[in-house]
Design an enzyme around this catalytic site. Sequence first.
Site, PDB file in Angstrom:
ATOM      1  N   GLU A  64      11.319 -19.646   9.211  1.00 10.52           N
ATOM      2  CA  GLU A  64      10.403 -18.532   9.426  1.00 10.52           C
ATOM      3  C   GLU A  64      10.771 -17.733  10.681  1.00 10.52           C
ATOM      4  OE1 GLU A  64       9.053 -21.287   6.687  1.00 10.52           O
ATOM      5  OE2 GLU A  64       9.290 -21.727   8.821  1.00 10.52           O
ATOM      6  N   GLU A 339      22.075 -17.222   3.438  1.00 11.80           N
ATOM      7  CA  GLU A 339      23.102 -17.100   4.476  1.00 11.80           C
ATOM      8  C   GLU A 339      24.513 -17.189   3.886  1.00 11.80           C
ATOM      9  OE1 GLU A 339      21.648 -20.010   7.233  1.00 11.80           O
ATOM     10  OE2 GLU A 339      20.848 -18.484   8.575  1.00 11.80           O
TER      11      GLU A 339
END
Length: 418
Positions: A64, A339
């Site tokens: 987060e 990612e």
Amino acid sequence: IESILHGGMYLLYTFLLYTGLLLSLPWYALKFRKYFPTLKDRLGFLKLTRLQRSVWVHAVSVGEVKSVSKLIARLRASHPGQPLVVSTTTPAGQDLARSMAGMADHVFFFPLDLPGAIRRTLDRVNPELVLIAETEIWPNFLRECRKRNTRVVLVNGRISDRSFPRYRAVRRWLKHVLDDFTLLGMQTETDRERIQSIGADGRKVTVFGNLKFDALEPEHALEPELSERLGRLSRLWIAASTMPGEEEQILDAFSELRKSHADLTLLIAPRHADRFDSVERLIRSRGFSYARRSRMSTSEDVAVLLLDSLGELASTFRHAAIVFVGGSLVPKGGHNILEPAAFANPIVFGPHMENFREIRDAFLKARAAVEVQNAVDLARVLDRLLNDPRAANELGANARQVVEQNAGATERVLAYLQ
């Protein structure tokens, strides 16, 4: 009558919370000692002067914190004179937030949802606006913010498959709790439908998209020594964020792959630092030559690299031929695949991606990732991709395209806030 029942539910909730905390305290003292130094913050005794009209961003943990990093940077740039603070729930999230230079004026742990702790924290932080990343619903906190006319906006909200039935069971009370939000910004239409079905006012619900698609810059560049080492490898398979029970399957698949791909190197990055030693013992027991990131020699050629460092994993993806994303061969809900996708890596994951349901579905639909069921399936799929560079490149290109097509949530949140 409804008002009395509503107030009674808050009293019952607070009583149960106090009781649960007291009963679980001995267990936490034994198992989670690392949380005890955080108690002052969690009880509202913050070490900061009283702020004025601050912007408070709450991000539970590492994922987060990463997802809101770009949003925070934009808020700081557009409101340079306004105090900006970040809270987290986990120590790992706290460490990351503190390590990101200039991210916030103050970083602290989110208070326990107890009336006294909340009032002390709000008195000190004095926020004009609170942004909560992901779906954190704390009834007492929201109620106190409403009493103070403090606006609370949920961003990156989602309702998981596992939590949805639990929320539905208390939706009559939850309807009043959700009404204390100024806006509920959800990731997808499915999340919008779910939060409305558990009581949210449709006029307060919107879809911003997923902030994770906008915050994919690695937080740490690789040290030149490691970058050079990885760059000269023929082909590198990265097993990222692995969990207990997965390393065995990964090493089984690697043993099989090395029979026909002798030039393949495996980099294993366990999800939690306290497992580095146990994973090292497992690698050693399989007879592979290996090196730990913290103790490797630049001239040493090994079959397996153990990434026993924090913050470097995302930057290693630029050197990968293939990436397996962990927490997915075992029932742990999976981990973020965005990612490696940003580096156009061919991505493979297991069947347990419940925490990333929408992302998984989007990637599978776009032929941007491959789902496997077990170690045998993992070895088979990796063998196919290693033998077919064109298919691997197409998979990676599709992954990058999914990221680009879904970017923009940060701009939508900022437009609303302005």
